[in-house]
Write an enzyme that holds these catalytic residues in place. Structure first.
Site, PDB file in Angstrom:
ATOM      1  N   ASP A 198       1.159  -1.578  -0.069  1.00  0.00           N
ATOM      2  CA  ASP A 198      -0.042   0.524   0.044  1.00  0.00           C
ATOM      3  C   ASP A 198       0.810   0.897   0.341  1.00  0.00           C
ATOM      4  O   ASP A 198       2.227   0.998  -0.031  1.00  0.00           O
ATOM      5  CB  ASP A 198      -0.683   0.138   0.999  1.00  0.00           C
ATOM      6  N   ARG A 204      -1.243  14.994  -1.585  1.00  0.00           N
ATOM      7  CA  ARG A 204      -2.902  14.863  -0.961  1.00  0.00           C
ATOM      8  C   ARG A 204      -3.440  16.149  -1.702  1.00  0.00           C
ATOM      9  O   ARG A 204      -3.452  17.042  -0.422  1.00  0.00           O
ATOM     10  CB  ARG A 204      -2.952  13.793  -0.128  1.00  0.00           C
ATOM     11  N   GLY A 254      -5.199   2.965  -3.611  1.00  0.00           N
ATOM     12  CA  GLY A 254      -6.438   4.163  -3.841  1.00  0.00           C
ATOM     13  C   GLY A 254      -6.318   5.396  -4.694  1.00  0.00           C
ATOM     14  O   GLY A 254      -7.391   6.579  -4.462  1.00  0.00           O
ATOM     15  N   LYS A 308      -7.295  -5.115  -5.493  1.00  0.00           N
ATOM     16  CA  LYS A 308      -5.852  -5.213  -4.879  1.00  0.00           C
ATOM     17  C   LYS A 308      -5.476  -6.953  -4.104  1.00  0.00           C
ATOM     18  O   LYS A 308      -4.633  -6.867  -4.780  1.00  0.00           O
ATOM     19  CB  LYS A 308      -5.098  -4.380  -3.022  1.00  0.00           C
ATOM     20  N   ASP A 356      -1.581  -1.468   6.372  1.00  0.00           N
ATOM     21  CA  ASP A 356      -1.866  -0.268   7.035  1.00  0.00           C
ATOM     22  C   ASP A 356      -3.614  -0.198   7.401  1.00  0.00           C
ATOM     23  O   ASP A 356      -3.427   0.023   8.806  1.00  0.00           O
ATOM     24  CB  ASP A 356      -0.767   0.641   7.551  1.00  0.00           C
ATOM     25  N   ASP A 364      -6.625  -3.104   3.355  1.00  0.00           N
ATOM     26  CA  ASP A 364      -5.655  -3.639   2.731  1.00  0.00           C
ATOM     27  C   ASP A 364      -5.467  -4.695   3.254  1.00  0.00           C
ATOM     28  O   ASP A 364      -4.664  -6.076   3.008  1.00  0.00           O
ATOM     29  CB  ASP A 364      -4.327  -3.024   3.283  1.00  0.00           C
TER      30      ASP A 364
END
Length: 1116
Positions: free
Chosen positions: A405, A580, A661, A781, A802, A806
């Site tokens: 991830d 982000r 994502g 995933k 984490d 996931d």
């Protein structure tokens, strides 16, 4: 009022009706009573009554255990040459140890269940507080829960000590999220905050039947009041308090039980993990099949030879051993079958049942070294590594593909507000900077600035707690207050607004308080109708506004298209910088429009069926044609040593894929920062931007796939192999794909001209050095991981993440690693191993994984080696010339029983726990050493045959050396002749000393424990031999070993034979070790000078240094 017909309809549609407080709402209306389970939680597997049969059944499902059970029964039923004790005792030991281990684990589960079931709770009955055990709660009971207590079942939140009817909970034991979550009581019951008032409530609750989704709940409550029409209110996840969650910073709450016991969401989410089998275990099973075939063939050969020899009447019935009448009348086929079973028993030690116990102990005890590793301890969270599954320790040394991830794994998930843009104007702490297409920093209109900052202060889930020490994500707001949120992004944005003068001060009577730039207090609200995009309706003075905050992919389709361009440039630039980004939009409503929207939303929220779809349709309508205000940029810093770790994994021959994502630009920037992509990496894109959204997108996708496939096939010949570890010495390629394109590949339309998208895509992926999958859903995933691990060659996969999103890929991979991060602990709880930081993956794989694999591979080969030359080959050689008629064993039953249990078990166990053939610092600093054990190298057929031939050579030396020694008719001074038990004892003594000293020669890392078990085992064998042969045992029919060992050691010839044969057996091994050491030293001397010169040359080539060194090491 509810009618029976209505209730029947609800039941048919899969709902349940609960009477609050078990109080009928009407004396005239009929009520169909429903049966609900009690509140007992059962996670245990066994009971006192079924433990023995159930556990034995499960253990004898293992092939090795069942095999030895059959052998034991044959020894009991048939007259065999060895005692049933030789098979029964080891089998009993294995079964007993395993049963004790599993019984203890289940006892712990029983104890944990009882702690929960017998805990005290308070139930409101007849306006009084009644203490009960948790398991006695029934659906419909009104339960009182106080601060820091755990909810005993799933409750509908009715009232709390807080006037606004809110409470804070943590759900760490459910989804691993340690952050605070706010729940809301039913609007009409918030005032019922005493025993008397809550007990007077007359209401029914209609809700869905139990289902495991923690974040979904659909229901409604009907409140009945005298002489009034019942009031119906919708119920959602915000009204449901889940069993296992903990009440925080709220004095007490009242709730009604709707799901109890094994119907609670926590119990429905409790499921055993799928059994993962390591490559070593599969190799063991393959070897066992080979040895089982060898065993059957040898038993067949010996049986055939015996009856061929007995075909001569003199051999079949000599004068000194005439057959009895019963033997003469016995059916010949039955006698042949009995003899076949006898030979099976005689040679059965070729399959070592004790190996399974040793392997289990090695895995269990070895896992503690990971937990004890101080270098994998994180001072920030005060935790170290955690082992949830010890069965996969050796699999850590065989990983070929790493799926990781991004957010919280490669990055810190610690958000910091960097900048924002309003109407295309960039706002940062220092406005003197000039970057990109922006030639200058202008300013938006004052009203637009304030609108944007108010949106940041109002459109979020942040809460404020005064004074108390709280858990979760917190940020100190002055001296006595803290920000609390379930997302670190939310806190960062609220802090960003504060930096520009707008401070969020919390909720008061369901109104949000904001302090503006003029230090004036503003109140907004009430807050209603939150949506997944972050939509909130707020009342500004004289206005009704909808604020919406979300990703650009969610916001841009919902705003005026002519407003996008000026903000999109900032969003793309920030994404390229690795930030982000979130966009902020608004929409203004008139009072009439809002009333209509509120009515539609209330109707949708009251629906028991398809509520989410109905609400989504309403939101789709009201969120159309919004106006874009601006965007924010938040930095998620790269984790410490993340780049160095990825470089080390690449150097070790592993391929790293990032599954995230996040949007492509942000993820790509992070991949460059962590060196997943190098500056010379050519990127191949399979994204919506490349494919397009038109009807021809499948045709375009087909064109791209064929183009990339042709390019990679020209670069990599077919015989290079995509799955095997290989170092790319020419152009490196990286692939980028997004979720929508992946869906198109995995699920092409029915009329698609090409159905082999998946095969071509997989071939492209396997040829690339790195792959980035962005905009991935959790299920996608897992699909990626499943696709790779099911390819030809079955490469070993590892997933690391984490967050809760996931978990699917962590469970899908061969090895799942959880990061103990800020998104909760669900990933670490569902993983096989958990580490505090991504950087710890380097030592976990390169050092621990390498050593665990080498240790257990040596253990397996050594076990087969020592039984191969032991009882099997020497016994077989003894049978052929000497015991073809009588089927006599070479060794005493006590020696056979003790060989694997006591004489040779502890040295190999200590070796498999402590051995370091290469020290840990070297393994960590030189990743290429990892490739030497790749592809299960130590358990392939080549090393298997080496150990086999080594065992065969030593077995022949033992047997024929002692055999020729016995050609001398007298071995003692007094002329006494040694018998066959002395022969077997001498061979067995040589055997025990040889296999133990062989392990001593293999040991590179000596500790006091190695010395103790190796020399102690030899001393114990000598002591046991004197003791066993020095006492007349009353339970034995024949005292055939009496004083045999003591007599043997008095013979000088026997001593010389033992020493000489041990040396001859180990001499090839000693020569091999000397040769390897000389060769290693010569390589070090040859490589030292060129390496120094090379390091001088590469110092000026910066980015290409690792590649030049890599090429040089290959040339060596």
């Amino acid at each position: 009022m509810f009618k029976p017909a209505a209730l029947f309809a609800f039941l048919c549609f899969g709902t349940r009706t609960v009477l609050v407080g078990h109080r009928p709402v009407s004396e005239t209306d009929a009520y169909v009573a429903q049966k609900f389970c009690d509140n007992r939680i059962v996670s245990s597997k066994y009971t006192v009554w079924n433990f023995l049969p159930k556990n034995l059944f499960e253990q004898f499902r293992r092939i090795a255990n069942f095999y030895f059970l059959i052998i034991f029964l044959v020894q009991v039923i048939v007259d065999t040459p060895t005692s049933p004790v030789t098979s029964g005792l080891p089998l009993f030991f294995v079964i007993t140890v395993t049963a004790i281990k599993q019984g203890y684990e289940d006892w712990l589960r029983h104890r944990a269940d009882n702690e929960v079931n017998k805990s005290n709770v308070f139930v409101i009955e007849n306006a009084k507080q009644v203490r009960k055990e948790s398991e006695k709660i029934k659906v419909g009971d009104i339960v009182e829960v106080k601060a820091d207590e755990t909810f005993p079942c799933d409750l509908i939140f009715l009232a709390s000590s807080s006037p606004d009817g809110t409470c804070y909970v943590t759900t760490a034991s459910l989804d691993g999220e340690s952050n605070f979550k706010t729940h809301y009581a039913v609007r009409d019951t918030t005032v019922l905050c005493t025993h008397e008032t809550i007990d007077s409530l007359a209401a029914t609750i209609e809700c869905e039947q139990p289902q495991p989704d923690l974040y979904k709940f659909v229901g409604r409550i009907n409140i009945y009041r005298s002489n009034q029409e019942p009031i119906a209110r919708s119920l959602g996840p915000e009204n449901l308090l889940l069993k296992g969650a903990t009440l925080k910073n709220t004095k007490k709450i009242y709730g009604v039980a709707v799901y109890t016991g094994m119907e609670t969401k926590m119990a429905l989410n409790y499921q055993g993990k799928s059994q993962k089998r390591s490559a070593v275990e599969k190799s063991i099973n393959a070897f066992l099949v080979v040895y089982l075939c060898i065993l059957l063939s040898k038993a067949t050969v010996c049986t055939t030879m015996k009856y061929v020899w007995q075909s001569n009447p003199f051999n079949d019935e000599p004068w000194y051993n005439e057959k009895t009448k019963k033997e003469k009348e016995a059916f010949k086929v039955l006698r042949m079958f009995t003899d076949f079973l006898s030979f099976m028993v005689l040679f059965n030690f070729i399959i070592p049942v004790s190996m399974y116990v040793t392997v289990e102990m090695q895995k269990f005890l070895g896992s503690f070294f990971i937990s004890w590793d101080k270098e994998m301890y994180d001072e920030e969270i005060k935790e170290g590594a955690l082992v949830n599954t010890s069965d996969l320790n050796e699999e850590l040394g065989q990983v070929e593909y790493v799926f990781t991830d991004k957010t919280g794994t490669l990055t810190e998930n610690s958000m910091e507000f960097i900048e924002c843009c309003i109407d295309g104007h960039k706002y940062k702490e220092s406005i003197s900077e000039v970057d990109g297409p922006l030639k200058y920093y202008g300013k938006a209109e004052k009203c637009r600035e304030e609108l944007f900052l108010r949106a940041l202060c109002l459109c979020h889930t942040v809460q404020i707690k005064e004074g108390d020490q709280v858990d979760g994500l917190i940020e100190h707001l002055e001296h006595r207050s803290t920000y609390i949120s379930s997302s670190p992004d939310e806190i960062a944005l609220v802090k960003g607004a504060k930096k520009y003068g707008f401070s969020f001060l919390g909720l008061e009577n369901n109104y949000m308080k904001v302090k503006n730039q003029n230090n004036e207090m503003e109140r907004y609200g009430p807050l209603q109708h939150g949506h997944k995009h972050g939509s909130h309706r707020q009342a500004l003075p004289g206005k009704l506004l909808l604020f919406c905050k979300g990703a650009d992919s969610s916001i841009f389709p919902r705003v005026q298209q002519d407003e996008i361009q000026q903000t999109k440039a900032h969003v793309d630039r920030n994404a390229m910088d690795g930030y982000r980004t979130l966009c902020v939009a608004f929409k203004e409503f008139s009072q009439e429009e809002y009333d209509q929207i509120d009515k539609q939303l209330c109707e949708a929220k009251m629906a028991l069926q398809d509520r989410e779809e109905k609400m989504a349709k309403v939101f789709e309508d009201i969120e159309a044609n919004m106006h874009l205000i601006g965007a924010t940029a938040v930095e998620d810093k790269l984790q410490e040593q993340a780049a160095e770790t990825i470089e080390a994994l690449h150097a070790a021959g592993m391929k790293v894929w990032v599954l995230t994502g996040d949007k492509m630009e942000t993820a790509k920037s992070t991949c460059y920062a962590c060196r997943l992509f190098q500056t010379n990496t050519e990127l191949l894109e399979l994204t919506t931007k490349m494919v397009g959204d038109s009807e021809r997108r499948e045709d375009r996708l087909h064109e791209l796939l064929m183009e990339y496939h042709k390019k990679l096939l020209q670069e990599f010949p077919k015989n290079s192999g995509g799955l095997k570890r290989s170092l790319v010495l020419n152009q490196e390629y990286g692939l980028i794909i997004d979720g929508s394109t992946l869906s198109l590949i995995l699920n092409p339309s029915q009329d698609s001209s090409s159905s082999n998208y998946k095969t071509i895509f997989l071939q492209i992926c396997l040829k690339c050095t790195a792959v980035l999958c962005c905009r991935m859903a959790p299920l996608q995933k897992a699909q990626i991981v499943r696709m790779v691990k099911s390819t030809k060659g079955s490469p070993i996969t590892l997933s690391i993440g984490d967050g809760a999103n996931d978990v699917s890929m962590i469970l899908e991979a061969h090895v799942g690693i959880g990061i103990k991060g800020k998104e909760g602990r669900q990933a670490s709880r569902n993983s096989d191993y958990a580490v505090p930081k991504f950087k710890h993956l380097r030592k976990l794989l390169l050092a621990h994984g390498h050593l665990y694999y080498v240790r257990i591979a040596h253990l397996v080969q050594y076990f087969f080696y020592k039984v191969r030359i032991c009882i099997h080959l020497t016994q077989f050689m003894f049978f052929l010339p000497l015991t073809i008629k009588s089927i006599k064993p070479l060794y005493d039953a006590a020696y056979l029983t003790m060989y694997n249990i006591c004489f040779t078990s502890l040295p190999i166990l200590a070796y498999s726990l402590l051995e370091q053939h290469i020290n840990i610092e070297t393994l960590t600093s030189d990743p290429q050493l990892y490739m030497k054990i790749s592809d299960n190298a130590m358990l392939q057929w080549k090393p298997f045959l080496y150990w086999t031939f080594l065992g065969a050579f030593e077995g022949l030396v033992f047997f024929f050396g002692v055999y020729f020694l016995f050609q001398n008719s007298s071995l003692e001074d007094n002329g006494k002749v040694f018998g066959n038990w002395t022969f077997g004892t001498i061979v067995f003594t040589i055997l025990v000393f040889t296999v133990t000293l062989k392990l001593a020669l293999d040991t590179r890392f000596w500790t006091w424990m190695n010395h103790f078990v190796i020399w102690g085992s030899l001393a114990f064998y000598v002591f046991f031999s004197f003791f066993w042969g020095g006492v007349i045992w009353p339970f034995l029919k024949q005292q055939r070993m009496y004083f045999v060992f003591a007599h043997m050691v008095t013979s000088l010839s026997a001593w010389l034979a033992i020493i000489l044969l041990i040396f001859i057996s180990l001499f090839p091994e000693i020569l091999l070790i000397v040769f390897k050491n000389v060769r290693r030293k010569a390589q070090v001397r040859t490589a030292y000078a060129p390496c120094t010169l090379l390091s001088c040359r590469v110092s000026s080539t910066s980015g290409f240094s690792s590649k030049i060194l890599l090429l040089y090491s290959i040339s060596l």
